[in-house]
Design a protein around this motif. Structure first.
Motif, PDB file in Angstrom:
ATOM      1  N   ALA A 176       2.826   7.702  -7.224  1.00 36.45           N
ATOM      2  CA  ALA A 176       1.643   6.902  -7.540  1.00 36.45           C
ATOM      3  C   ALA A 176       0.503   7.327  -6.624  1.00 36.45           C
ATOM      4  CB  ALA A 176       1.937   5.418  -7.362  1.00 36.45           C
ATOM      5  N   PRO A 177      -0.755   7.067  -7.056  1.00 41.25           N
ATOM      6  CA  PRO A 177      -1.899   7.381  -6.192  1.00 41.25           C
ATOM      7  C   PRO A 177      -1.824   6.604  -4.891  1.00 41.25           C
ATOM      8  CG  PRO A 177      -2.619   6.907  -8.438  1.00 41.25           C
ATOM      9  CD  PRO A 177      -1.174   6.523  -8.350  1.00 41.25           C
ATOM     10  N   THR A 178      -2.367   7.169  -3.842  1.00 36.83           N
ATOM     11  CA  THR A 178      -2.263   6.539  -2.524  1.00 36.83           C
ATOM     12  C   THR A 178      -3.066   5.251  -2.424  1.00 36.83           C
ATOM     13  OG1 THR A 178      -4.066   7.938  -1.740  1.00 36.83           O
ATOM     14  CG2 THR A 178      -1.828   8.701  -1.323  1.00 36.83           C
ATOM     15  N   ASP A 179      -4.039   5.036  -3.313  1.00 38.42           N
ATOM     16  CA  ASP A 179      -4.842   3.814  -3.239  1.00 38.42           C
ATOM     17  C   ASP A 179      -4.441   2.795  -4.296  1.00 38.42           C
ATOM     18  OD1 ASP A 179      -5.691   5.137  -5.452  1.00 38.42           O
ATOM     19  OD2 ASP A 179      -7.844   4.947  -5.035  1.00 38.42           O
ATOM     20  N   MET A 180      -3.266   2.963  -4.905  1.00 34.34           N
ATOM     21  CA  MET A 180      -2.889   2.136  -6.055  1.00 34.34           C
ATOM     22  C   MET A 180      -2.858   0.656  -5.711  1.00 34.34           C
ATOM     23  SD  MET A 180       0.411   2.491  -8.528  1.00 34.34           S
ATOM     24  CE  MET A 180       0.713   1.308  -9.836  1.00 34.34           C
ATOM     25  N   SER A 212       0.833  -1.204   0.000  1.00 34.57           N
ATOM     26  CA  SER A 212       0.000   0.000   0.000  1.00 34.57           C
ATOM     27  C   SER A 212       0.862   1.245   0.000  1.00 34.57           C
ATOM     28  CB  SER A 212      -0.916   0.004   1.232  1.00 34.57           C
ATOM     29  OG  SER A 212      -1.849  -1.044   1.147  1.00 34.57           O
ATOM     30  N   ILE A 213       0.557   2.151  -0.925  1.00 34.45           N
ATOM     31  CA  ILE A 213       1.268   3.420  -0.983  1.00 34.45           C
ATOM     32  C   ILE A 213       0.449   4.423  -0.187  1.00 34.45           C
ATOM     33  CG2 ILE A 213       2.120   5.236  -2.503  1.00 34.45           C
ATOM     34  CD1 ILE A 213       2.609   3.160  -4.603  1.00 34.45           C
ATOM     35  N   ILE A 214       0.782   4.529   1.075  1.00 37.02           N
ATOM     36  CA  ILE A 214       0.077   5.420   1.981  1.00 37.02           C
ATOM     37  C   ILE A 214       1.099   6.103   2.879  1.00 37.02           C
ATOM     38  CG2 ILE A 214      -2.077   4.081   2.028  1.00 37.02           C
ATOM     39  CD1 ILE A 214      -1.132   2.852   4.670  1.00 37.02           C
ATOM     40  N   LEU A 215       0.659   7.195   3.514  1.00 32.38           N
ATOM     41  CA  LEU A 215       1.517   7.855   4.485  1.00 32.38           C
ATOM     42  C   LEU A 215       1.722   6.940   5.687  1.00 32.38           C
ATOM     43  CD1 LEU A 215      -0.047  11.426   4.336  1.00 32.38           C
ATOM     44  CD2 LEU A 215       2.157  10.734   3.384  1.00 32.38           C
ATOM     45  N   ARG A 216       2.923   6.893   6.200  1.00 31.54           N
ATOM     46  CA  ARG A 216       3.244   6.013   7.318  1.00 31.54           C
ATOM     47  C   ARG A 216       3.094   6.753   8.652  1.00 31.54           C
ATOM     48  NH1 ARG A 216       2.532   2.731   3.854  1.00 31.54           N
ATOM     49  NH2 ARG A 216       4.043   1.200   3.112  1.00 31.54           N
ATOM     50  N   ILE A 248      14.344  18.250   1.850  1.00 32.95           N
ATOM     51  CA  ILE A 248      14.289  17.364   3.020  1.00 32.95           C
ATOM     52  C   ILE A 248      12.893  16.781   3.178  1.00 32.95           C
ATOM     53  CG2 ILE A 248      14.408  17.302   5.552  1.00 32.95           C
ATOM     54  CD1 ILE A 248      16.621  19.396   5.398  1.00 32.95           C
ATOM     55  N   ASN A 249      11.870  17.628   3.001  1.00 35.49           N
ATOM     56  CA  ASN A 249      10.485  17.175   3.149  1.00 35.49           C
ATOM     57  C   ASN A 249      10.073  16.190   2.056  1.00 35.49           C
ATOM     58  OD1 ASN A 249       8.477  18.654   5.274  1.00 35.49           O
ATOM     59  ND2 ASN A 249      10.310  19.872   4.886  1.00 35.49           N
ATOM     60  N   CYS A 250      10.730  16.237   0.917  1.00 34.30           N
ATOM     61  CA  CYS A 250      10.417  15.304  -0.166  1.00 34.30           C
ATOM     62  C   CYS A 250      11.075  13.946   0.034  1.00 34.30           C
ATOM     63  CB  CYS A 250      10.869  15.873  -1.515  1.00 34.30           C
ATOM     64  SG  CYS A 250       9.849  17.218  -2.151  1.00 34.30           S
ATOM     65  N   LEU A 251      12.203  13.928   0.713  1.00 36.37           N
ATOM     66  CA  LEU A 251      13.024  12.720   0.729  1.00 36.37           C
ATOM     67  C   LEU A 251      12.688  11.728   1.830  1.00 36.37           C
ATOM     68  CD1 LEU A 251      16.574  14.099  -0.184  1.00 36.37           C
ATOM     69  CD2 LEU A 251      14.918  12.926  -1.655  1.00 36.37           C
ATOM     70  N   ASN A 252      12.507  12.201   3.057  1.00 38.82           N
ATOM     71  CA  ASN A 252      12.414  11.229   4.144  1.00 38.82           C
ATOM     72  C   ASN A 252      11.707  11.818   5.342  1.00 38.82           C
ATOM     73  OD1 ASN A 252      13.047   9.376   6.308  1.00 38.82           O
ATOM     74  ND2 ASN A 252      14.666   8.547   4.986  1.00 38.82           N
ATOM     75  N   LEU A 253      10.635  11.149   5.795  1.00 38.79           N
ATOM     76  CA  LEU A 253       9.894  11.626   6.962  1.00 38.79           C
ATOM     77  C   LEU A 253      10.758  11.569   8.221  1.00 38.79           C
ATOM     78  CD1 LEU A 253       7.280  12.603   8.272  1.00 38.79           C
ATOM     79  CD2 LEU A 253       6.560  10.216   8.464  1.00 38.79           C
ATOM     80  N   LYS A 254      11.627  10.559   8.326  1.00 37.23           N
ATOM     81  CA  LYS A 254      12.482  10.455   9.504  1.00 37.23           C
ATOM     82  C   LYS A 254      13.407  11.663   9.621  1.00 37.23           C
ATOM     83  CE  LYS A 254      12.596   5.403   9.933  1.00 37.23           C
ATOM     84  NZ  LYS A 254      13.471   4.189   9.919  1.00 37.23           N
ATOM     85  N   TRP A 255      13.909  12.137   8.481  1.00 40.62           N
ATOM     86  CA  TRP A 255      14.780  13.314   8.506  1.00 40.62           C
ATOM     87  C   TRP A 255      14.004  14.542   8.990  1.00 40.62           C
ATOM     88  CZ3 TRP A 255      17.748  13.076   3.157  1.00 40.62           C
ATOM     89  CH2 TRP A 255      18.518  11.905   3.129  1.00 40.62           C
ATOM     90  N   ILE A 256      12.758  14.652   8.512  1.00 38.50           N
ATOM     91  CA  ILE A 256      11.930  15.800   8.904  1.00 38.50           C
ATOM     92  C   ILE A 256      11.723  15.795  10.415  1.00 38.50           C
ATOM     93  CG2 ILE A 256       9.706  16.956   8.575  1.00 38.50           C
ATOM     94  CD1 ILE A 256       9.478  15.348   5.923  1.00 38.50           C
ATOM     95  N   ILE A 257      11.366  14.620  10.955  1.00 35.00           N
ATOM     96  CA  ILE A 257      11.126  14.502  12.395  1.00 35.00           C
ATOM     97  C   ILE A 257      12.403  14.799  13.168  1.00 35.00           C
ATOM     98  CG2 ILE A 257      10.476  12.916  14.242  1.00 35.00           C
ATOM     99  CD1 ILE A 257       8.718  11.442  12.209  1.00 35.00           C
ATOM    100  N   LEU A 258      13.532  14.272  12.691  1.00 34.73           N
ATOM    101  CA  LEU A 258      14.816  14.491  13.368  1.00 34.73           C
ATOM    102  C   LEU A 258      15.174  15.972  13.381  1.00 34.73           C
ATOM    103  CD1 LEU A 258      17.331  13.285  14.707  1.00 34.73           C
ATOM    104  CD2 LEU A 258      18.337  13.065  12.410  1.00 34.73           C
ATOM    105  N   HIS A 316       9.149   5.420  -3.377  1.00 37.15           N
ATOM    106  CA  HIS A 316      10.318   4.985  -2.610  1.00 37.15           C
ATOM    107  C   HIS A 316      10.305   5.553  -1.189  1.00 37.15           C
ATOM    108  CE1 HIS A 316      11.899   3.400  -6.341  1.00 37.15           C
ATOM    109  NE2 HIS A 316      11.853   4.611  -6.907  1.00 37.15           N
ATOM    110  N   HIS A 317       9.955   6.833  -1.058  1.00 40.74           N
ATOM    111  CA  HIS A 317      10.045   7.498   0.247  1.00 40.74           C
ATOM    112  C   HIS A 317       8.687   7.654   0.931  1.00 40.74           C
ATOM    113  CE1 HIS A 317      14.136   8.329  -0.943  1.00 40.74           C
ATOM    114  NE2 HIS A 317      13.743   9.057  -1.974  1.00 40.74           N
ATOM    115  N   LEU A 318       7.605   7.403   0.180  1.00 38.56           N
ATOM    116  CA  LEU A 318       6.246   7.546   0.710  1.00 38.56           C
ATOM    117  C   LEU A 318       6.013   8.934   1.308  1.00 38.56           C
ATOM    118  CD1 LEU A 318       5.793   4.024   2.355  1.00 38.56           C
ATOM    119  CD2 LEU A 318       5.017   4.802   0.098  1.00 38.56           C
ATOM    120  N   THR A 319       6.499   9.950   0.596  1.00 35.87           N
ATOM    121  CA  THR A 319       6.260  11.343   0.964  1.00 35.87           C
ATOM    122  C   THR A 319       5.450  12.008  -0.142  1.00 35.87           C
ATOM    123  OG1 THR A 319       8.332  12.021  -0.088  1.00 35.87           O
ATOM    124  CG2 THR A 319       8.404  11.520   2.269  1.00 35.87           C
TER     125      THR A 319
END
Length: 486
Positions: free
Chosen positions: A475-479, A19-23, A162-172, A344-347
């Motif tokens: 890709a669409p989030t419901d793909m 599933s391509i969804i926000l984590r 940064i916001n495009c690449l990795n949610l973990k980086w954003i949180i950090l 790839h990054h689910l962002t």
């Protein structure tokens, strides 16, 4: 529906079925960090003088207004917590107004926030950050405007990437910068407590004596204070990425806003142990003036802290704006490509790219930023309509599952205060710029009716969407959501 293409431009068939969804990676601590990080921008470091000025230099009333602004923010955040736990979707007020009041007012605010208010606010912060970073290289004279704007665009692009690449980086990044700015505020607070212990309390004797501000002046003081508390609604923009939102949202809101109220009050007290009310009002950057007087040997710490604070707030603001655009795409009010996630990054990379581009464009013509003051009423109109939606939904859909319910009179109170703060500037100082702001908001209907209501569609849009999907790998989030295919 758009599909993902491979490098030959053909439908991709060899993608792992996932599933391509926000984590959900944002927990309680990170939720608190985001709220505190977004609220603590430059306001408390630079402009507490505004509250004192409109309080007629009445120290007691000014401190009461700071607390009142914090309590209003907390009450508003609790109303938003009910809506966020009831409708756990990204997008903040836009989602709630659409559900409670309909598609048209929701689109008007999506249009206004996406195209003007949020990008302009981001640009203002980026220019302020650039000012603090660049100015030390030009002692004794103003930094060249071209260099400041180039630095502002650079920091917007860095945060966008940064916001495009990795949610973990954003949180950090958000957690680190929140800790740093809280450390800086703690230094100011500790020195203030020490000064109180040394008997530097002259500004607090007969604190409530002096001129009493008028109702209009109290309203202006509230505007100054609420500006410093802006960002208390940040969690509602990325609820889909919160762990256990029904518990963590109310807990994060109460913890973060309460902590900010205490820090703001103590920081203002610290300022008043070193500077007189007149000195605070006359200072363009009260924290810098305070540092020059209180800690002259290491006064450079404060400008650095302001830059750090602005960067953290800017990161959180860009994160919010990206999720707002993403929600608009999911609801069909923005092009479908905006609602897609990077595989790839689910962002929400397309939404972040759009936000970054618009904010970067705003840096170039500085005249546009002068209009942002006249959109202040729109921000409070948004809060008022959101809490109105809460009230409407309580009566229209009483059986909705609400994991958290706010005491309903609180919502009525926030609506009443919002009406006051919307009407106050329009009545006190009516200007033609307010009309321009209103016309801009309504101009969104020129987009809404043909493309949303009547669903006007051009076939070449599909080709552009497919090429963008290939280029951005989105890709669409419901793909691959199995629930959609059963």
């Amino acid at each position: 529906m758009a599909i993902l293409l491979n490098s030959k431009g053909e439908p991709e068939t060899n993608i792992k079925k996932e599933s391509i969804i926000l984590r959900r990676k944002i927990g309680y601590f990170s939720g608190v960090s985001f709220i505190v990080g977004v609220i603590l921008g430059s306001g408390i470091f630079i402009s507490p003088g505004g509250v004192l000025l409109y309080s007629q230099l009445n120290v007691g009333i000014a401190l009461v207004i700071w607390v009142a602004c914090g309590m209003l923010s907390l009450l508003g955040a609790l109303c938003y917590a009910e809506l966020g736990t009831t409708f756990p979707s990204c997008g903040g007020e836009y989602i709630y107004i659409k559900r409670g009041l309909g598609s048209v007012p929701a689109f008007i605010f999506l249009w206004t926030l996406t195209v003007f208010i949020k990008p302009a606010a981001t640009t203002v912060q980026a220019l302020m950050f650039a000012e603090y970073v660049v100015q030390p290289f030009f002692p004794g004279c103003p930094a060249p405007e071209l260099i400041r704007k180039a630095m502002a665009i650079a920091v917007i692009l860095i945060i966008g990437i940064i916001n495009c690449l990795n949610l973990k980086w954003i949180i950090l990044v958000q957690n680190i910068f929140t800790v740093l700015k809280m450390t800086a505020l703690s230094v100011i607070v500790i020195i203030g407590i020490v000064n109180l212990g040394l008997g530097k309390t002259n500004n607090f004797y007969r604190a409530f004596e002096g001129d009493i501000p008028t109702v209009a002046q109290i309203g202006e003081a509230f505007y100054q204070g609420m500006f410093a508390f802006g960002g208390w609604n940040v969690l509602n923009y990325f609820i889909e990425e919160m762990k256990n939102p029904s518990k963590n949202i109310p807990r994060s809101v109460i913890t973060a806003v309460s902590a900010v109220i205490v820090f703001y009050l103590l920081v203002n007290i610290s300022y008043l142990t070193v500077l007189t009310p007149k000195e605070i009002v006359s200072s363009a950057a009260v924290s810098v003036t305070w540092a020059d007087r209180a800690i002259p040997s290491v006064a450079w710490i404060i400008p650095v802290s302001v830059a750090i604070s602005i960067f953290g707030s800017l990161n959180g603001g860009m994160f919010m704006l990206g999720r707002l655009n993403y929600a608009g795409g999911k609801e069909g009010h923005l092009p479908s490509i905006i609602a897609m996630l990077n595989v790839h990054h689910l962002t929400p990379a397309p939404a972040m790219i759009l936000s970054t581009i618009i904010a970067s464009i705003f840096v170039i013509p500085s005249d546009l930023l002068s209009l942002t003051n006249y959109f202040g009423f729109a921000s409070w109109l948004l809060v008022g309509l959101t809490c109105t939606s809460l009230i409407v939904l309580r009566y229209r859909e009483p059986n909705l599952h609400r994991p958290y319910k706010v005491f309903l009179p609180i919502a009525f109170g926030v609506v009443a205060v919002s009406i006051f703060l919307v009407l106050a500037p329009l009545i006190q100082s009516p200007k033609v710029q307010y009309l321009y702001a209103l016309l801009f908001m309504l101009s969104g209907m020129l987009i809404y009716f043909p493309f949303v209501y009547f669903k006007l569609h051009f076939s070449f849009f599909d080709k552009i969407t497919c090429y963008l999907q290939l280029f951005l790998e989105v890709a669409p989030t419901d793909m691959f959501d199995d629930s959609k295919t059963q």
